[in-house]
Design a protein around this motif. Structure first.
Motif, PDB file in Angstrom:
ATOM      1  N   CYS A 242      62.447  17.854 104.314  1.00  0.00           N
ATOM      2  CA  CYS A 242      62.220  19.065 103.467  1.00  0.00           C
ATOM      3  C   CYS A 242      62.281  20.273 104.413  1.00  0.00           C
ATOM      4  CB  CYS A 242      60.873  18.986 102.764  1.00  0.00           C
ATOM      5  SG  CYS A 242      59.445  19.012 103.852  1.00  0.00           S
TER       6      CYS A 242
ATOM      7  N   ALA B  69      60.505  22.801 105.014  1.00  0.00           N
ATOM      8  CA  ALA B  69      59.259  23.261 105.678  1.00  0.00           C
ATOM      9  C   ALA B  69      58.989  22.508 106.972  1.00  0.00           C
ATOM     10  CB  ALA B  69      58.081  23.086 104.734  1.00  0.00           C
TER      11      ALA B  69
ATOM     12  N   VAL C  80      52.145  24.114 107.850  1.00  0.00           N
ATOM     13  CA  VAL C  80      53.080  23.670 106.807  1.00  0.00           C
ATOM     14  C   VAL C  80      52.258  23.534 105.531  1.00  0.00           C
ATOM     15  CG1 VAL C  80      54.601  21.811 106.056  1.00  0.00           C
ATOM     16  CG2 VAL C  80      54.518  22.426 108.492  1.00  0.00           C
ATOM     17  N   ARG C  81      52.684  24.282 104.490  1.00  0.00           N
ATOM     18  CA  ARG C  81      51.855  24.263 103.269  1.00  0.00           C
ATOM     19  C   ARG C  81      52.078  22.963 102.503  1.00  0.00           C
ATOM     20  NH1 ARG C  81      53.415  29.819 100.535  1.00  0.00           N
ATOM     21  NH2 ARG C  81      55.354  28.644 100.579  1.00  0.00           N
TER      22      ARG C  81
ATOM     23  N   SER D 260      52.237  22.567  99.441  1.00  0.00           N
ATOM     24  CA  SER D 260      53.194  22.779  98.326  1.00  0.00           C
ATOM     25  C   SER D 260      54.649  22.693  98.803  1.00  0.00           C
ATOM     26  CB  SER D 260      52.947  24.163  97.702  1.00  0.00           C
ATOM     27  OG  SER D 260      52.991  25.139  98.757  1.00  0.00           O
ATOM     28  N   ASP D 261      54.859  22.783 100.123  1.00  0.00           N
ATOM     29  CA  ASP D 261      56.244  22.718 100.652  1.00  0.00           C
ATOM     30  C   ASP D 261      56.610  21.314 101.130  1.00  0.00           C
ATOM     31  OD1 ASP D 261      55.811  25.975 102.219  1.00  0.00           O
ATOM     32  OD2 ASP D 261      56.512  25.398 100.200  1.00  0.00           O
TER      33      ASP D 261
ATOM     34  N   ARG E  52      58.471  16.423  97.469  1.00  0.00           N
ATOM     35  CA  ARG E  52      57.969  16.260  96.095  1.00  0.00           C
ATOM     36  C   ARG E  52      58.787  15.190  95.376  1.00  0.00           C
ATOM     37  NH1 ARG E  52      53.173  18.345  94.506  1.00  0.00           N
ATOM     38  NH2 ARG E  52      52.532  19.287  96.474  1.00  0.00           N
TER      39      ARG E  52
END
Ligand code: BV8
Ligand code: ZN
Length: 281
Positions: free
Chosen positions: A163, A165, A182-183, A185-186, A189
């Motif tokens: 991903c 991020a 690194v969030r 949400s990133d 998924r």
């Protein structure tokens, strides 16, 4: 305990149910550090402490950085001579010359997928299709699984990075610098339900894949060839003892005796990429 190659070859040729149990030592010559050797530490974390459900629950970004770092490491390596010695033994037509009428199963603790890659390349060379794949009992580094209980999403994903991020965090990962932010949400998924995904490996505290099939194979085996494992991790470390307990033979390919001293009938000390070539090549 013997290191006599001819004696071992006789046992091999008369064995009918052979299992190989491999560990991180098999991939050392490919450039992948062992789990408990120098490569086992990242920053101040012991690798095993990052391969647990609780570590993931506590900090998904840190665990994903650990697995992203290992994905990027493995994407740049290839199977080594040891993988290419073991792979043809899975193909009955080739194995005939070494041990006729035998059944051969490769069980690996490794998650790097190199045993499978070596077998697929060997199958292509010999135009073989229907060959039993190695049992990857601790899962696969490149598998990605949805964390939602009611979602069955699982895929093999070789994206680099997995991903955006995580891109570049592998450069910081081993260096011990400040932990990149690194969030959550990133992170990767699920394309089916949108929930967070996790690496498709078996973490400590989780049940290894096909473990009851593996233990049945151990109970039926007349020869167990153990390559490059410290026999620290259970239940894999019990396999050699199970073969021995039912009268089977155990052969060890390692650079040290380690925890196997009491169960090995044959010991071939040295790097397995050499010893397997000498003994089985
Ligand atoms: C389970 C995926 C229940 C993740 C991995 C307290 C005491 C005893 C046991 C436990 C305990 N607390 C908990 C447990 C159980 C626990 C366990 O064993 N913990 C250990 C650390 C004490 N096990 C589990 O949790 C397992 N699950 O038990 O569930 C259950 C059981 C049955 C039925 C139902 C329920 C799950 C274990 C899976 C963990 N996941 N990997 C990831 O990779 O991030 S394990 C991880 O370790 C790797 O897969 C690795 O392959 C594996 C084993 O390590 P090794 O391969 O042996 O590597 P290591 O570095 O240790 O050794 C390298 C060897 O190579 C050395 O011997 C070296 O000499 C040799 N070598 C080096 N160079 C060479 C070489 N040999 C030949 N040639 C060379 N060139
Ligand atoms: Zn999902």
């Amino acid at each position: 305990m013997s290191s006599n190659v001819e004696e071992f070859r006789q046992i091999l040729s008369s064995s009918e149910k052979i299992i190989v149990l491999s560990g991180a030592g098999l991939s050392v010559a490919s450039g992948i550090p062992t789990f408990r050797g120098s490569g086992g530490l990242w920053r101040k974390y012991d690798s095993a402490s990052l391969a647990t459900p609780s570590a993931f629950a506590e900090n998904q970004a840190r665990v994903w950085q650990f697995f992203h770092y290992r994905r990027e490491q493995v994407l740049n390596v290839a199977p080594n001579a040891a993988h290419y010695i073991l792979a043809p033994l899975t193909i009955p037509r080739i194995r005939q010359s070494i041990s006729p009428n035998s059944k051969f199963t490769h069980i690996t603790q490794n998650v790097d997928g190199l045993c499978t890659r070596a077998l697929e390349e060997t199958m292509k060379d010999y135009h073989e299709t229907d060959v039993p794949y190695p049992i990857e009992m601790h899962g696969r580094l490149f598998d990605v699984v949805c964390t939602a209980h009611d979602c069955d999403f699982r895929e093999t994903n070789y994206n680099s990075p997995i991903c955006p991020a995580l891109k570049g965090t592998e450069l910081v990962f081993g260096a011990g610098g400040p932990e990149p932010m690194v969030r959550r949400s990133d992170l990767p998924r699920c394309p089916k339900c949108g929930q967070l995904c996790r690496p498709g490996v078996v973490w400590f505290g989780e049940r290894p894949h096909r473990i009851y099939e593996i233990m049945r194979l151990a109970d039926e085996a007349d020869l167990c060839i153990i390559v490059g494992t410290s026999a620290v991790v259970q239940p894999a470390s019990k396999i050699g003892g199970r073969v021995k307990a039912r009268g089977g033979k155990v052969a060890l390919f390692n650079v040290e005796l380690g925890n196997h001293a009491d169960e090995a009938d044959f010991v071939f000390l040295g790097p397995c990429e050499q010893s397997l070539t000498e003994v089985l090549g």
